[in-house]
Design a protein around this motif. Structure first.
Motif, PDB file in Angstrom:
ATOM      1  N   THR A 156      -0.274   6.514  -3.203  1.00 15.73           N
ATOM      2  CA  THR A 156      -1.118   6.489  -4.827  1.00 15.73           C
ATOM      3  C   THR A 156      -2.067   4.824  -4.870  1.00 15.73           C
ATOM      4  O   THR A 156      -2.037   4.779  -6.460  1.00 15.73           O
ATOM      5  CB  THR A 156       0.060   6.480  -5.862  1.00 15.73           C
ATOM      6  OG1 THR A 156       1.173   5.460  -5.794  1.00 15.73           O
ATOM      7  CG2 THR A 156       0.405   8.259  -5.777  1.00 15.73           C
ATOM      8  N   GLN A 157      -1.493   4.022  -4.607  1.00 11.72           N
ATOM      9  CA  GLN A 157      -1.927   2.317  -4.856  1.00 11.72           C
ATOM     10  C   GLN A 157      -1.729   1.644  -3.410  1.00 11.72           C
ATOM     11  O   GLN A 157      -1.651   1.913  -2.719  1.00 11.72           O
ATOM     12  CB  GLN A 157      -0.814   1.710  -5.461  1.00 11.72           C
ATOM     13  CG  GLN A 157       0.422   1.367  -5.385  1.00 11.72           C
ATOM     14  CD  GLN A 157       1.257   0.423  -5.993  1.00 11.72           C
ATOM     15  OE1 GLN A 157       1.308   0.584  -7.303  1.00 11.72           O
ATOM     16  NE2 GLN A 157       1.550  -0.931  -4.758  1.00 11.72           N
ATOM     17  N   THR A 158      -3.148   0.905  -3.994  1.00  7.32           N
ATOM     18  CA  THR A 158      -3.954  -0.143  -2.815  1.00  7.32           C
ATOM     19  C   THR A 158      -3.414  -1.334  -2.758  1.00  7.32           C
ATOM     20  O   THR A 158      -4.059  -1.893  -4.547  1.00  7.32           O
ATOM     21  CB  THR A 158      -5.044   0.433  -1.864  1.00  7.32           C
ATOM     22  OG1 THR A 158      -5.978   0.134  -2.653  1.00  7.32           O
ATOM     23  CG2 THR A 158      -4.841   1.852  -1.893  1.00  7.32           C
ATOM     24  N   VAL A 176      -4.122  -4.884  -7.474  1.00  8.55           N
ATOM     25  CA  VAL A 176      -3.728  -3.851  -6.728  1.00  8.55           C
ATOM     26  C   VAL A 176      -4.926  -2.653  -7.400  1.00  8.55           C
ATOM     27  O   VAL A 176      -5.230  -2.863  -9.236  1.00  8.55           O
ATOM     28  CB  VAL A 176      -1.881  -3.414  -7.458  1.00  8.55           C
ATOM     29  CG1 VAL A 176      -2.074  -2.289  -7.336  1.00  8.55           C
ATOM     30  CG2 VAL A 176      -1.265  -3.941  -6.752  1.00  8.55           C
ATOM     31  N   CYS A 177      -4.764  -1.696  -6.506  1.00  5.28           N
ATOM     32  CA  CYS A 177      -6.259  -0.391  -7.140  1.00  5.28           C
ATOM     33  C   CYS A 177      -4.551   0.561  -7.818  1.00  5.28           C
ATOM     34  O   CYS A 177      -4.313   1.286  -6.769  1.00  5.28           O
ATOM     35  CB  CYS A 177      -6.814  -0.541  -5.960  1.00  5.28           C
ATOM     36  SG  CYS A 177      -7.765   1.512  -6.643  1.00  5.28           S
ATOM     37  N   LEU A 178      -5.233   1.045  -8.757  1.00  9.33           N
ATOM     38  CA  LEU A 178      -4.201   2.152  -8.892  1.00  9.33           C
ATOM     39  C   LEU A 178      -4.994   3.480  -9.214  1.00  9.33           C
ATOM     40  O   LEU A 178      -4.434   4.105  -9.470  1.00  9.33           O
ATOM     41  CB  LEU A 178      -3.339   1.976 -10.953  1.00  9.33           C
ATOM     42  CG  LEU A 178      -2.498   0.425 -10.722  1.00  9.33           C
ATOM     43  CD1 LEU A 178      -2.125   0.540 -11.591  1.00  9.33           C
ATOM     44  CD2 LEU A 178      -1.700   1.657  -9.369  1.00  9.33           C
ATOM     45  N   SER A 179      -5.995   3.470  -8.275  1.00 13.07           N
ATOM     46  CA  SER A 179      -6.683   4.993  -9.068  1.00 13.07           C
ATOM     47  C   SER A 179      -8.090   4.214  -7.039  1.00 13.07           C
ATOM     48  O   SER A 179      -8.982   4.368  -7.534  1.00 13.07           O
ATOM     49  CB  SER A 179      -7.626   4.555 -10.183  1.00 13.07           C
ATOM     50  OG  SER A 179      -8.727   5.658  -9.728  1.00 13.07           O
ATOM     51  N   ALA A 219      -8.444  -3.007  -8.956  1.00 16.51           N
ATOM     52  CA  ALA A 219      -7.836  -4.479  -8.585  1.00 16.51           C
ATOM     53  C   ALA A 219      -9.485  -5.487  -8.509  1.00 16.51           C
ATOM     54  O   ALA A 219      -8.394  -6.775  -8.482  1.00 16.51           O
ATOM     55  CB  ALA A 219      -8.089  -4.373  -6.953  1.00 16.51           C
ATOM     56  N   ASP A 229       0.885  -1.060  -0.524  1.00 13.36           N
ATOM     57  CA  ASP A 229      -0.160  -0.332  -0.100  1.00 13.36           C
ATOM     58  C   ASP A 229       1.134   1.035  -0.216  1.00 13.36           C
ATOM     59  O   ASP A 229       1.807   0.975   0.718  1.00 13.36           O
ATOM     60  CB  ASP A 229      -0.946   0.386   1.728  1.00 13.36           C
ATOM     61  CG  ASP A 229      -2.222  -0.691   1.691  1.00 13.36           C
ATOM     62  OD1 ASP A 229      -2.841  -0.942  -0.351  1.00 13.36           O
ATOM     63  OD2 ASP A 229      -2.830  -0.917   2.063  1.00 13.36           O
ATOM     64  N   LYS A 274      -6.583  -0.457 -14.358  1.00 17.34           N
ATOM     65  CA  LYS A 274      -6.356   0.513 -13.371  1.00 17.34           C
ATOM     66  C   LYS A 274      -7.263  -0.425 -11.621  1.00 17.34           C
ATOM     67  O   LYS A 274      -6.934   0.079 -10.155  1.00 17.34           O
ATOM     68  CB  LYS A 274      -7.287   1.625 -13.185  1.00 17.34           C
ATOM     69  CG  LYS A 274      -7.115   2.572 -14.339  1.00 17.34           C
ATOM     70  CD  LYS A 274      -5.679   2.943 -13.839  1.00 17.34           C
ATOM     71  CE  LYS A 274      -5.245   4.468 -14.639  1.00 17.34           C
ATOM     72  NZ  LYS A 274      -4.308   5.214 -13.888  1.00 17.34           N
TER      73      LYS A 274
END
Length: 73
Positions: A18-20, A48-51, A41, A15, A39
């Motif tokens: 900028t990403q989770t 990975v969530c990039l937003s 997850a 985490d 983008k």
């Protein structure tokens, strides 16, 4: 789909501001990038969530501080 708890869960390795790892939106259905291949997850192989939500940067700092306190630092 509601997942209010996800936003408040402790940080995961990976985490950042900028990403989770996984989705941190409290209501992913309202995310403009929900299920967007590069983008979201929910559809990325690496989860990975990039937003993350706009409020994530502040929440990240809070969770980071809490983790450091727990580790005695």
């Amino acid at each position: 789909m509601k997942q209010k708890k996800a936003f408040h869960l402790p940080l995961n390795p990976g985490d950042t501001q900028t990403q989770t790892i996984g989705c941190r939106h409290t209501n992913p259905d309202t995310c403009a990038r929900n299920h967007m291949p590069k983008k979201c997850a929910f559809v990325r192989v690496d989860n990975v969530c990039l937003s993350p939500p706009a409020s994530w940067k502040k929440q990240y700092q809070k969770l980071l501080s809490e983790a450091q306190i727990e580790q005695g630092g």
